[in-house]
Scaffold this motif. Sequence first.
Motif, mmCIF file in Angstrom:
data_model
loop_
_atom_site.group_PDB
_atom_site.id
_atom_site.type_symbol
_atom_site.label_atom_id
_atom_site.label_comp_id
_atom_site.label_asym_id
_atom_site.label_seq_id
_atom_site.Cartn_x
_atom_site.Cartn_y
_atom_site.Cartn_z
ATOM 1 N N UNK A 151 1.119 -1.346 0.125
ATOM 2 C CA UNK A 151 -0.055 0.026 -0.135
ATOM 3 C C UNK A 151 0.766 1.216 0.532
ATOM 4 N N UNK A 152 0.442 2.640 -0.652
ATOM 5 C CA UNK A 152 0.726 3.883 -0.324
ATOM 6 C C UNK A 152 1.503 3.823 0.771
ATOM 7 N N UNK A 696 11.810 8.033 5.520
ATOM 8 C CA UNK A 696 11.710 6.156 6.756
ATOM 9 C C UNK A 696 12.025 5.362 5.767
ATOM 10 N N UNK A 697 12.497 5.298 4.479
ATOM 11 C CA UNK A 697 12.869 4.542 4.203
ATOM 12 C C UNK A 697 14.165 4.240 4.043
ATOM 13 N N UNK A 698 14.874 5.559 3.910
ATOM 14 C CA UNK A 698 17.025 5.029 4.124
ATOM 15 C C UNK A 698 17.279 4.987 5.392
ATOM 16 N N UNK A 699 15.931 5.429 6.666
ATOM 17 C CA UNK A 699 16.760 4.617 8.218
ATOM 18 C C UNK A 699 16.094 3.247 8.105
ATOM 19 N N UNK A 724 7.534 -3.236 9.016
ATOM 20 C CA UNK A 724 8.827 -3.355 8.146
ATOM 21 C C UNK A 724 8.888 -3.665 6.912
ATOM 22 N N UNK A 725 8.649 -5.023 6.888
ATOM 23 C CA UNK A 725 8.613 -5.794 5.396
ATOM 24 C C UNK A 725 8.547 -5.259 4.546
ATOM 25 N N UNK A 726 7.513 -3.800 4.355
ATOM 26 C CA UNK A 726 6.400 -3.744 3.572
ATOM 27 C C UNK A 726 7.429 -2.592 2.986
ATOM 28 N N UNK A 727 8.159 -1.845 3.824
ATOM 29 C CA UNK A 727 9.067 -1.216 3.384
ATOM 30 C C UNK A 727 10.032 -0.810 2.597
ATOM 31 N N UNK A 731 11.598 -0.501 -0.678
ATOM 32 C CA UNK A 731 13.159 -0.208 -0.932
ATOM 33 C C UNK A 731 13.710 -0.834 -2.203
ATOM 34 N N UNK A 732 13.246 -2.508 -2.611
ATOM 35 C CA UNK A 732 13.587 -3.301 -3.464
ATOM 36 C C UNK A 732 13.100 -2.610 -4.467
ATOM 37 N N UNK A 733 11.577 -2.256 -4.334
ATOM 38 C CA UNK A 733 11.501 -2.054 -6.027
ATOM 39 C C UNK A 733 12.058 -0.929 -6.681
#
Length: 754
Positions: A151-152, A696-699, A724-727, A731-733
């Motif tokens: 989700x966004x 947040x993704x950078x963290x 956390x898994x969603x973030x 990041x991977x994408x």
Amino acid sequence: MTGFIGRRHEVAEVKRLLSASRMVTLTGPGGVGKTRLALRVATEVRRGFPDGVWLVELAELDNPTLLPQALVAALQIEDHSARRPVDVLVERLCGDQMLVILDSCEHVIHESAVLAQTLLPAVPGLRILATSRQPLGIFSEQTFTVPMLSLPDGPRHGTSTTSDAVRLFAERAEAVIPGFALTDRNRDVVERICRRLDGLPLAIELAAVRLRALSVEQLLDRLDDRFRLLNTGLKTAAPRHQTLRALIDWSYSLCTQRERLLWARVSVFTGSLDLDGAEEICSGDGISRDEIIGLIIGLVEKSVLVRDEYPCGVRYRLLDTIRQYGRERLAASGEEPAVKRRYRDYYRRLSREAKARMFGPGQIELLTRLRVEHPNLRTALEYCHAEHVGLCIDMASDLLHHWITSCHMGEGRVWLELGLADNSGRTEVRARALGACSWLAIIQGDQATATKMLAESRALGEGLGLEPVLGYVALYSGMVAMHQGDGASAVRLFEEAVARHRATEDPFGEVLALTRLSLAYSFLGDAERAIAAAEESMSVCDAHGAHWQKAYAMTALGIEAWREGDTRRATRLEQESLRFNRSLGDSLGVGLNLEVLAWIAATDGDHERAAEMLGILRNVWEAVGLSLPGYAHLAGYHDECEARTREVLGGAVFRAAVERGARLSNDEALVYALEERGPAPVRSGGTDRWSPLTRRETEIARLVGQGMSNKEIAASLVIAQRTAEGHIEHILRKLGFTSRAQIAAWVTEQTPLA
């Protein structure tokens, strides 16, 4: 016939499991995409199975005993003998290298398990990939829970990265309305639709079909009645997938009578729930307390309840669509009023117990628990207000420290003011609520309203002889005086508050008053008394194991040490306080610590550090919504620090240093403030060196680089493991990676050498 959206990580993980195990089961709620994922994996691995990949569709198998025959038919085996079908399968498949997909096993779970246990040892070249709403439960089975589509993260601006859920909606919508596309105008509505549907693929597809008759705005408005709205659309799908209700009816039919009863009762929870809450609220009238844990396990296995790990322990939740279904069942059962009363009373007790135990060694655990329970607390307050305003403001007053530390001050004030609007009663509950609401108003800078409320609270306290109330009225009135710059009046009021709290044996109130008294003495330039009050406050905290209030007392002592020129001691005090406030997530306390550390840096002549700290503070106070809330008398020190630092550095250097501080993530900023690492330099042109990731993704990327697991990342950031898994998937994408190792390597490349 339609595109396969996302799922790169899921496909890779299932392929890995299949390479290591001969029995893999994909689990998850109906409509999450288990079959689509299984077929995608099958497509990618088919070359590894020379004798084929075979799909056995079990959804329409009404007689479980015919499962072996169904497999014989699916594998196109012809045998007209009287032998058992299982024996035929063993004979015909022996020596073959094949993958068999057993699709939709949940209603024949026992028979599927028996068949797998029979075939796997007898046919060494056989691998089985099953889809089911619960595991088969056989030895050596590997399970993979298929998650919702991503989700966004939150409100989007411009051409930001599109989540998988939104991509699915857009693709299916374009099939219904040629030319449909995401735009700045409709993106927010589409994202809200996907969030309301929990990222459940089938629900999103059913919703997109309704665009034949509705706009996206109309679709969003009607989602509250989603079972009626999403009742047609996918004519080629299996019957249970043609409507949302049919899908969940199928899950409901697989549950035992007691599991159905628990499903209905747990739907009363708004957010997640823990085992204790389920036992307290859902037991009785057909379910004993001892049965709850077994029934929860059953609902988790059937993918009705989702298990999450939080820093405060394991919790469970229902997807919103499944919760709504459960609430309909609860209403139909006639139990709804009784379950709601138990729910309300449970959270009233939790709030009361939290207040009673707040001044002690369990503060972090209590406040963390209240944060996780916030959605349930809100719903319980709604039930309280609907029954009697006194219940509402009593509970809202008990939650005063939750409102402050969790950044829900505005909401806490709304609940209190909602109840206080009915001024018919002259009670202790009202007097206490007026005091609590006045403190929230003070923090928000609304001194006029606070003064009015304190006057009424004082009158009630004096009229009813409420000494504890009068102690807090004096404390909060002193805060108003400090805001107005009247240090002498503030000292008098804080001293009154200390005396009253000691008389009523309220160490919590005593410590709050002593800390504020220290700040008032410091403001007046009375260093000796300022230090004595702060040290006395810390001593009381030590006696009760109250670390949170001690952190604030240390802040006050650090301010006076800085004023006296002892910057070394001041730094030690503020950094120790900061470590605790960071662990608690207290933004206000963190902001105060960072303020003093900025002033110390300027005093020590380290003006670049002072400017960087001011940049960090800019972010902190913007997030809080107000600079130095509740401590306006300290604003002069901030202004003086900023003016002096700008003068020494010059405008351009000052602005560049502030920008360096502002670009740090929250975790990086706190590490820097604690002098554990310096700030990352800003690249020329001001480009964000961590783009395209969010802050947040950078963290999270950096925590991945440190080798943390998803569970450890969730605990560190006080978020759900699922979040956390969603973030990490985002990041991977965004970076085009397929593994955590690539993220770690990328983090290393981005980090400048010391």
